[in-house]
Design a protein around this motif. Structure first.
Motif, PDB file in Angstrom:
ATOM      1  N   ALA A  75      16.677  15.867  -2.333  1.00 36.93           N
ATOM      2  CA  ALA A  75      15.243  15.625  -2.503  1.00 36.93           C
ATOM      3  C   ALA A  75      14.967  14.147  -2.254  1.00 36.93           C
ATOM      4  CB  ALA A  75      14.778  16.017  -3.907  1.00 36.93           C
ATOM      5  N   VAL A  76      13.711  13.850  -1.942  1.00 36.18           N
ATOM      6  CA  VAL A  76      13.293  12.486  -1.646  1.00 36.18           C
ATOM      7  C   VAL A  76      12.156  12.110  -2.592  1.00 36.18           C
ATOM      8  CG1 VAL A  76      12.435  10.917   0.126  1.00 36.18           C
ATOM      9  CG2 VAL A  76      13.908  12.823   0.771  1.00 36.18           C
ATOM     10  N   ALA A  77      12.197  10.876  -3.114  1.00 37.06           N
ATOM     11  CA  ALA A  77      11.134  10.375  -3.978  1.00 37.06           C
ATOM     12  C   ALA A  77      10.579   9.090  -3.399  1.00 37.06           C
ATOM     13  CB  ALA A  77      11.673  10.128  -5.390  1.00 37.06           C
ATOM     14  N   TYR A  78       9.320   8.798  -3.696  1.00 31.59           N
ATOM     15  CA  TYR A  78       8.700   7.570  -3.187  1.00 31.59           C
ATOM     16  C   TYR A  78       7.591   7.117  -4.118  1.00 31.59           C
ATOM     17  CZ  TYR A  78       5.017  10.760  -1.554  1.00 31.59           C
ATOM     18  OH  TYR A  78       4.025  11.709  -1.499  1.00 31.59           O
ATOM     19  N   THR A  79       7.313   5.822  -4.102  1.00 26.37           N
ATOM     20  CA  THR A  79       6.200   5.280  -4.872  1.00 26.37           C
ATOM     21  C   THR A  79       4.897   5.651  -4.182  1.00 26.37           C
ATOM     22  OG1 THR A  79       7.550   3.408  -5.579  1.00 26.37           O
ATOM     23  CG2 THR A  79       5.176   3.198  -5.842  1.00 26.37           C
ATOM     24  N   ALA A  80       4.045   6.386  -4.886  1.00 23.72           N
ATOM     25  CA  ALA A  80       2.761   6.792  -4.336  1.00 23.72           C
ATOM     26  C   ALA A  80       1.634   5.870  -4.799  1.00 23.72           C
ATOM     27  CB  ALA A  80       2.445   8.233  -4.738  1.00 23.72           C
ATOM     28  N   GLY A  81       1.890   5.002  -5.767  1.00 17.91           N
ATOM     29  CA  GLY A  81       0.902   4.073  -6.274  1.00 17.91           C
ATOM     30  C   GLY A  81       1.272   3.673  -7.689  1.00 17.91           C
ATOM     31  N   PRO A  82       0.556   2.718  -8.256  1.00 13.49           N
ATOM     32  CA  PRO A  82      -0.394   1.823  -7.591  1.00 13.49           C
ATOM     33  C   PRO A  82       0.332   0.749  -6.791  1.00 13.49           C
ATOM     34  CG  PRO A  82      -0.202   1.255  -9.901  1.00 13.49           C
ATOM     35  CD  PRO A  82       0.641   2.474  -9.714  1.00 13.49           C
ATOM     36  N   GLY A  83      -0.429   0.017  -5.979  1.00 15.69           N
ATOM     37  CA  GLY A  83       0.166  -1.020  -5.155  1.00 15.69           C
ATOM     38  C   GLY A  83      -0.730  -1.335  -3.973  1.00 15.69           C
ATOM     39  N   LEU A  84      -0.185  -2.070  -3.019  1.00 13.93           N
ATOM     40  CA  LEU A  84      -0.909  -2.391  -1.789  1.00 13.93           C
ATOM     41  C   LEU A  84      -0.910  -1.166  -0.880  1.00 13.93           C
ATOM     42  CD1 LEU A  84       0.678  -5.899  -1.069  1.00 13.93           C
ATOM     43  CD2 LEU A  84      -1.501  -5.411  -2.209  1.00 13.93           C
ATOM     44  N   ALA A  85      -2.072  -0.770  -0.394  1.00 16.03           N
ATOM     45  CA  ALA A  85      -2.191   0.482   0.362  1.00 16.03           C
ATOM     46  C   ALA A  85      -1.253   0.524   1.566  1.00 16.03           C
ATOM     47  CB  ALA A  85      -3.642   0.685   0.801  1.00 16.03           C
ATOM     48  N   GLY A  86      -1.277  -0.518   2.380  1.00 11.51           N
ATOM     49  CA  GLY A  86      -0.436  -0.529   3.573  1.00 11.51           C
ATOM     50  C   GLY A  86       1.035  -0.491   3.248  1.00 11.51           C
ATOM     51  N   ALA A  87       1.440  -1.228   2.221  1.00 17.14           N
ATOM     52  CA  ALA A  87       2.840  -1.247   1.812  1.00 17.14           C
ATOM     53  C   ALA A  87       3.267   0.116   1.284  1.00 17.14           C
ATOM     54  CB  ALA A  87       3.057  -2.328   0.758  1.00 17.14           C
ATOM     55  N   LEU A  88       2.426   0.728   0.471  1.00 12.42           N
ATOM     56  CA  LEU A  88       2.735   2.055  -0.061  1.00 12.42           C
ATOM     57  C   LEU A  88       2.910   3.074   1.064  1.00 12.42           C
ATOM     58  CD1 LEU A  88       0.156   2.188  -2.999  1.00 12.42           C
ATOM     59  CD2 LEU A  88       2.644   2.242  -3.272  1.00 12.42           C
ATOM     60  N   PHE A 332       0.330  14.110   2.439  1.00 12.72           N
ATOM     61  CA  PHE A 332       0.454  13.171   1.331  1.00 12.72           C
ATOM     62  C   PHE A 332      -0.644  12.130   1.385  1.00 12.72           C
ATOM     63  CE2 PHE A 332       2.591  11.091   4.822  1.00 12.72           C
ATOM     64  CZ  PHE A 332       2.327   9.738   4.650  1.00 12.72           C
ATOM     65  N   THR A 333      -0.798  11.456   0.273  1.00 16.04           N
ATOM     66  CA  THR A 333      -1.705  10.322   0.187  1.00 16.04           C
ATOM     67  C   THR A 333      -1.060   9.288  -0.714  1.00 16.04           C
ATOM     68  OG1 THR A 333      -3.977   9.623  -0.304  1.00 16.04           O
ATOM     69  CG2 THR A 333      -2.959  11.174  -1.837  1.00 16.04           C
ATOM     70  N   VAL A 334      -1.581   8.070  -0.703  1.00 14.39           N
ATOM     71  CA  VAL A 334      -1.137   7.049  -1.637  1.00 14.39           C
ATOM     72  C   VAL A 334      -2.337   6.642  -2.491  1.00 14.39           C
ATOM     73  CG1 VAL A 334       0.723   6.201  -0.184  1.00 14.39           C
ATOM     74  CG2 VAL A 334      -1.551   5.176   0.024  1.00 14.39           C
ATOM     75  N   ARG A 335      -2.049   6.081  -3.656  1.00 11.90           N
ATOM     76  CA  ARG A 335      -3.107   5.746  -4.607  1.00 11.90           C
ATOM     77  C   ARG A 335      -2.955   4.278  -5.031  1.00 11.90           C
ATOM     78  NH1 ARG A 335      -3.360  10.729  -8.849  1.00 11.90           N
ATOM     79  NH2 ARG A 335      -5.243   9.583  -9.445  1.00 11.90           N
ATOM     80  N   PRO A 336      -3.599   3.366  -4.310  1.00 13.10           N
ATOM     81  CA  PRO A 336      -3.494   1.942  -4.657  1.00 13.10           C
ATOM     82  C   PRO A 336      -3.901   1.647  -6.093  1.00 13.10           C
ATOM     83  CG  PRO A 336      -4.433   2.195  -2.475  1.00 13.10           C
ATOM     84  CD  PRO A 336      -4.380   3.568  -3.069  1.00 13.10           C
ATOM     85  N   ARG A 337      -4.851   2.406  -6.594  1.00 13.91           N
ATOM     86  CA  ARG A 337      -5.235   2.315  -8.012  1.00 13.91           C
ATOM     87  C   ARG A 337      -4.937   3.664  -8.659  1.00 13.91           C
ATOM     88  NH1 ARG A 337      -8.179  -2.190  -9.196  1.00 13.91           N
ATOM     89  NH2 ARG A 337      -9.033  -3.362  -7.421  1.00 13.91           N
ATOM     90  N   TRP A 338      -4.154   3.632  -9.712  1.00 11.71           N
ATOM     91  CA  TRP A 338      -3.719   4.901 -10.314  1.00 11.71           C
ATOM     92  C   TRP A 338      -3.380   4.642 -11.770  1.00 11.71           C
ATOM     93  CZ3 TRP A 338       1.163   7.982  -8.305  1.00 11.71           C
ATOM     94  CH2 TRP A 338       1.188   9.256  -8.889  1.00 11.71           C
TER      95      TRP A 338
END
Length: 346
Positions: A75-88, A332-338
């Motif tokens: 399985a694979v995991a990743y940071t979806a947020g919060p953070g910088l949108a482009g970096a995420l 998928f999506t990322v959440r800069p504010r979460w």
């Protein structure tokens, strides 16, 4: 189960391999400090581009150090947020592409949950429940943690986070990036008693924080020195750095102790970049025994952002039955504010 984790929320690229049965097997990390130092802070576009350059070599290194190959990952995991949108988006895209190519499930992880659970990688490992003090560049929160995914917000900063207070005060003192570690290093040569600085909300009666007034007080001291005919000399700068650090640590420790008393719990977990601060660690080691309590910290190398905490958080969520391991969903999506209170939504 072997989980490959990616962290790219800001200015560190991290990749790690965690076995749900054996724990952390390997992690690889690249920090962008040298690149951003020239600009005095993180430049989001440069951060994103550097993640692109680093993520695949770090992935190969983490797998090699773990003695595993691509085919061994479950399985694979990743940071979806919060953070910088482009970096995420860099870490999320690579993780989802890897999962799609290998027909594996992909697990989005909240960055702060990674920090919050990272002290469980230490030995000894704290048992649930505990109070967590999350202190990083952008967040200062007190949480009651009853288990994985079971988090109750007790208090948080109303303005600047503790890490921001360190960084902004460091900039006022003419120190380079990253400001927090630079200020702490200078504080070791200073006399914290020379300058009187406020302890914002120390006696507020609640568990919230405020550090913007402290930054203003530091600015006032610097401006006063300039008005009197120049700038602070080297010793005065060290003394003001020591006073600033002491004020921040006093507030963090007092609020953490109050949270332990309020909840009746005897374990305090400290996580996030500021958790590496030597004075904070020493202060808690001295004060908590009076409450018959104990503080737990992640290993120093895992206090800053890293892939290990993301892969580990995913492993803990899998073991707790909080993750649906689907192989047929790679949108998928990322959440800069979460908000961490919404972590169950992932």
């Amino acid at each position: 189960m072997i989980i490959l984790g990616f962290e790219s929320s800001c200015d560190e690229t991290g990749v790690a391999v965690v076995d749900t049965a054996r724990g952390l097997l390997a992690h690889a990390l690249h920090t962008q400090i040298a690149m951003h130092r020239e600009y005095g802070g993180v430049v989001p576009e440069l951060a994103s581009r550097d993640h692109v350059r680093r993520v695949l070599p770090l992935t190969r290194k983490a797998l090699a150090d773990a003695g595993l190959g691509v085919a061994d990952v479950d399985a694979v995991a990743y940071t979806a947020g919060p953070g910088l949108a482009g970096a995420l988006l860099v870490g999320a895209s690579v993780a989802q592409a890897f999962a799609w190519a290998r027909d594996l499930p992909a697990i989005p992880i909240h960055h702060l949950e990674g920090h919050l659970l990272s002290p469980l990688l230490a030995d000894p490992r704290p048992e649930f429940p505990f109070v967590a003090l999350l202190v990083s560049g952008g967040h200062t929160q007190l949480m009651r943690v009853d288990g994985v995914g079971r988090y109750e917000l007790l208090g948080e900063t109303l303005d600047d986070a503790a890490g921001e207070a360190f960084d902004k005060s460091a900039k006022l003192l003419g120190l380079g990036y990253p400001g927090g570690p630079a200020l702490a290093a200078m504080a070791e040569r200073g006399d914290a008693g020379r300058f009187e600085l406020p302890r914002p909300m120390l006696h507020s009666g609640d568990l919230d924080f405020s550090f913007s007034g402290l930054k203003t007080a530091v600015l006032t001291r610097v401006k006063a020195a300039e008005k009197d005919g120049g700038a602070l000399d080297e010793q005065a700068r060290a003394d003001l750095a020591a006073a600033t650090q002491a004020a921040i640590v006093d507030v963090l420790a007092a609020k953490a102790e109050k949270a332990l008393k309020q909840t009746g719990l005897k374990r305090l977990v400290v996580a996030g970049g500021v958790g590496a601060n030597k004075r904070l660690r020493a202060r808690l080691a001295q004060s908590l025994p009076r409450l018959k309590a104990r503080a737990y910290f992640p290993p120093l190398e895992l206090c800053t952002d890293n892939g290990a905490m993301i892969a580990f958080a995913a492993a803990e969520r899998v073991k707790a039955g909080l993750v649906t391991l689907r192989r047929d969903e790679h949108a998928f999506t990322v959440r800069p504010r979460w908000d961490l209170a919404d972590v169950s939504a992932c």
